[in-house]
Each structure stands twice: as structure tokens, then as C-alpha cells.
Design a protein around this motif. Structure first.
Motif, PDB file in Angstrom:
ATOM      1  N   HIS A  92     -14.951 -51.490  27.641  1.00 40.90           N
ATOM      2  CA  HIS A  92     -14.228 -52.231  28.683  1.00 40.90           C
ATOM      3  C   HIS A  92     -14.737 -53.669  28.775  1.00 40.90           C
ATOM      4  O   HIS A  92     -13.951 -54.623  28.803  1.00 40.90           O
ATOM      5  CB  HIS A  92     -14.393 -51.509  30.022  1.00 40.90           C
ATOM      6  N   ARG A 128      -8.515 -45.672  31.103  1.00 37.06           N
ATOM      7  CA  ARG A 128      -8.915 -47.067  31.240  1.00 37.06           C
ATOM      8  C   ARG A 128      -8.713 -47.838  29.932  1.00 37.06           C
ATOM      9  O   ARG A 128      -8.321 -48.997  29.943  1.00 37.06           O
ATOM     10  CB  ARG A 128     -10.386 -47.114  31.632  1.00 37.06           C
ATOM     11  N   GLU A 130      -6.475 -47.210  27.661  1.00 41.18           N
ATOM     12  CA  GLU A 130      -5.037 -47.446  27.532  1.00 41.18           C
ATOM     13  C   GLU A 130      -4.616 -48.658  28.367  1.00 41.18           C
ATOM     14  O   GLU A 130      -3.855 -49.510  27.902  1.00 41.18           O
ATOM     15  CB  GLU A 130      -4.312 -46.186  27.997  1.00 41.18           C
ATOM     16  N   CYS A 131      -5.149 -48.745  29.607  1.00 39.35           N
ATOM     17  CA  CYS A 131      -4.846 -49.905  30.475  1.00 39.35           C
ATOM     18  C   CYS A 131      -5.361 -51.189  29.847  1.00 39.35           C
ATOM     19  O   CYS A 131      -4.656 -52.206  29.810  1.00 39.35           O
ATOM     20  CB  CYS A 131      -5.497 -49.754  31.846  1.00 39.35           C
ATOM     21  N   ASP A 132      -6.608 -51.140  29.345  1.00 40.13           N
ATOM     22  CA  ASP A 132      -7.205 -52.336  28.750  1.00 40.13           C
ATOM     23  C   ASP A 132      -6.396 -52.824  27.549  1.00 40.13           C
ATOM     24  O   ASP A 132      -6.218 -54.027  27.374  1.00 40.13           O
ATOM     25  CB  ASP A 132      -8.645 -52.048  28.283  1.00 40.13           C
ATOM     26  N   ARG A 134      -3.173 -52.306  26.963  1.00 36.88           N
ATOM     27  CA  ARG A 134      -1.902 -52.870  27.447  1.00 36.88           C
ATOM     28  C   ARG A 134      -2.103 -54.288  27.964  1.00 36.88           C
ATOM     29  O   ARG A 134      -1.292 -55.182  27.695  1.00 36.88           O
ATOM     30  CB  ARG A 134      -1.326 -52.003  28.581  1.00 36.88           C
ATOM     31  N   GLU A 135      -3.193 -54.459  28.716  1.00 35.00           N
ATOM     32  CA  GLU A 135      -3.537 -55.769  29.265  1.00 35.00           C
ATOM     33  C   GLU A 135      -3.751 -56.779  28.121  1.00 35.00           C
ATOM     34  O   GLU A 135      -3.292 -57.921  28.167  1.00 35.00           O
ATOM     35  CB  GLU A 135      -4.817 -55.605  30.099  1.00 35.00           C
TER      36      GLU A 135
END
Ligand code: C2E
Ligand code: MG
Ligand code: MG
Ligand code: MG
Length: 276
Positions: A92, A128, A130-132, A134-135
Motif C-alpha cells: 500500500h 485494499r 484492488e482499490c489501490d 484502481r486508484e
């Protein structure tokens, strides 16, 4: 008095020594602190299109310079982070820093530049991550750059329905997969087709044999296997012109290694791209 002062100082020194030895003997706390204090930063190793010689992508490699112990190799701290469940916060941290480093610079890179992130099995199934990603895709979408996730074949994944769904979600987010360290682990056809990567990275141990040994059957058959499966090939660890020429003659897509560039800090990378 002098004597009292000395006793006091040696008391303090002993206390400090205890602190440090506790730290020294607890690499895991040292690593935890390093993540909290952002001592670990992304470096970037470019790879080139074998035909045009243009930069095709960059691989993010974690670099840790400890204020007291100096450079610590990822071959040491990545397995430690995996063992103690710190790889998720570490990944992250790195991904946040990649976005910071590149979001206002990505337009300087060639159209469609790949940005490759190494992950461990523990990153899989992590929402998390996956979110990172996408971001990252959102913030680095200028120039149609592509995010690629590199997964080593050293420790093969176990494909459950949840894991398949996690990979499907990455694909929907337009993220590609690369099978890293190809040839060192499984190299199993069923495994490759379950992972369904877009790239394979031929491990440097095979590339390093080129020009040393006349026997190139091993690297040749890894190349043939990847080609038969219609995968794009990245050769890693290219150190000599002879190796680069041999791999070009084999029509490999991408070349990476010290012969072209070592891993660079963000500012070195941007300077190189800007002055190309
Ligand atoms: P990898 O993903 O296979 O990365 C390639 C390694 O080869 C890197 O070592 C790179 O510095 C090195 N290399 C590149 N070109 C050459 C060359 O021409 N000759 C030689 N001898 N070596 C070359 P590094 O940076 O020490 O990383 C070692 C491994 O640690 C990586 O292997 C990867 O598996 C892991 N790693 C590094 N950063 C991360 C990370 O952020 N997350 C995870 N999960 N693993 C990471
Ligand atoms: Mg890699
Ligand atoms: Mg590799
Ligand atoms: Mg490797």
C-alpha cells in the motif's frame, strides 16, 4: 561529582544499548518502524521494446535504506514482510508513493507505458490492493499507461473461486498480469492457463547462461513455450550486448536488465525520460 556523572552516563548508555540491541534483535520491529516512517521507497527499472529500443515500461522495486544499517535487500525484507503479514501495508505504501512520483510525470513517457508492480500471494484477495490499483489506473491514465501486476511462480497460488473472482475484478479494471521468475518454479501449463497472464518474465538465471554456455536449450524452450501460449515475453537480467542480441534474434518482445538500466530513483527516472 565526576564519578556520579560517569555512573549516570554509563547508566544512560546501557539503557540506549538495550534499546538498540532489542531493535537489532527484532528485525520485524525494525521493518514495522520502517514502513511507518516510510523508509522504504519505490525504485523504477525501465524495460525496452526489443525492436524499437524505446522504453516500454517500468518495474517498481522496493528499496529500503535504514538510517543505521544502510541498504537492506528486498530478498531479505520481502520474505520477512510476507512472514509477518506486513506485505499488505508495505505494498500500500509503495503504490501510494508510485502515484505521487508519477502522476504529474506520466505524460512524458511513451504512449502505453506499462507500470509493473510486484505482489505476493497475501496481496491476492486483499480488497485494499484492488482499490489501490484502481486508484493507480485512474491517476496514471494519461498516455494510456497500463498497470501490470507481477506474480512470481516460485510460490504457486491455489486457485479458489474467490481468487478467480479477485483476478477477474482486476481484469475488469484493465489490469494485466505477468508471471514473474518463469522457469524457476512451476512452469506448469495448467497453472499458466489458470492464471492467464498477458506477459511472462523469463528469469535472469536463464538469461545469464546466454553467452556463457553453448547450451541454450533451456532458455530456448522457455521462449517457445511462452510463444506457443501467445504470451508476451519480457527477458529479465540482460547484462550484455551478446545476450540482448541473442534475445532479439529470438524475437523476444521486451528486454530488461543492467545492460539497459539499473533500477532508478523517481528523480533519476524522470530525468532520464525527460532527456531521452
Ligand atoms: P524480481 O521481481 O524478479 O525483480 C528482478 C530483480 O532483478 C530485482 O532485484 C532487480 O534489481 C534485479 N535485476 C534487474 N536487472 C538485473 C540484471 O541485469 N542483473 C542482475 N543480476 N539483477 C538484475 P531486487 O530489486 O533486489 O528484488 C528482488 C526480488 O524482490 C524481486 O525479484 C521481487 O521478487 C521482490 N520484490 C522487490 N520489490 C518488491 C515489492 O515491492 N513487492 C514484492 N512483493 N516483491 C518485491
Ligand atoms: Mg518482478
Ligand atoms: Mg523476476
Ligand atoms: Mg527474480
Amino acid at each position: 561529582s565526576y564519578k556520579n556523572l560517569n555512573t549516570m552516563l554509563s547508566g544512560i548508555n546501557a539503557g540506549l544499548a538495550r534499546c538498540f540491541s532489542r531493535r537489532l534483535h527484532s528485525p520485524i520491529n525494525t521493518l514495522r518502524t520502517a514502513i511507518a516512517q516510510r523508509q522504504i521507497a519505490p525504485f523504477y527499472q525501465p524495460f525496452i521494446d526489443a525492436r524499437s529500443g524505446q522504453i516500454a515500461g517500468i518495474e517498481v522495486l522496493a528499496r529500503w535504506r535504514h538510517p543505521l544499517y544502510g541498504y537492506v535487500s528486498p530478498d531479505v525484507f520481502i520474505p520477512l514482510a510476507e512472514k509477518h503479514h506486513l506485505i499488505v501495508p508495505l505494498t500500500h505504501l509503495l503504490m501510494e508513493q508510485v502515484v505521487t512520483d508519477l502522476q504529474h510525470q506520466i505524460h512524458r513517457f511513451p504512449h502505453g507505458t506499462y507500470i509493473c508492480i510486484n505482489i505476493s500471494a497475501q496481496n491476492c484477495l486483499d480488497p485494499r490492493f484492488e482499490c489501490d490499483t484502481r486508484e493507480m489506473v485512474r491517476k496514471l491514465k494519461a498516455n494510456q499507461s497500463h498497470v501490470v501486476v507481477e506474480i512470481t511462480e516460485r510460490h504457486p497460488l491455489h486457485f479458489t473461486p474467490q481468487l478467480n473472482e479477485w483476478f477477474a475484478a482486476l481484469r475488469r479494471a484493465d489490469i494485466s498480469l505477468a508471471l514473474d521468475d518463469f522457469g524457476t518454479g512451476y512452469s506448469n501449463l495448467a497453472y499458466i492457463s489458470a492464471l492467464n497472464p498477458e506477459f511472462i518474465k523469463i528469469d535472469k538465471q536463464f538469461v545469464s547462461q546466454i553467452g556463457v554456455s553453448d547450451d541454450t536449450r533451456l532458455v530456448d524452450s522457455l521462449i517457445d513455450l511462452a510463444k506457443n501460449m501467445r504470451l508476451k515475453i519480457i527477458a529479465e537480467g540482460v547484462e550484455t550486448e551478446a545476450q540482448a542480441n541473442y534475445l532479439r534474434s529470438k524475437r523476444i518482445d521486451y528486454l530488461q536488465g543492467f545492460y539497459f538500466s539499473k533500477p532508478l530513483s523517481a528523480s533519476e527516472l524522470i530525468y532520464q525520460v525527460a532527456t531521452r
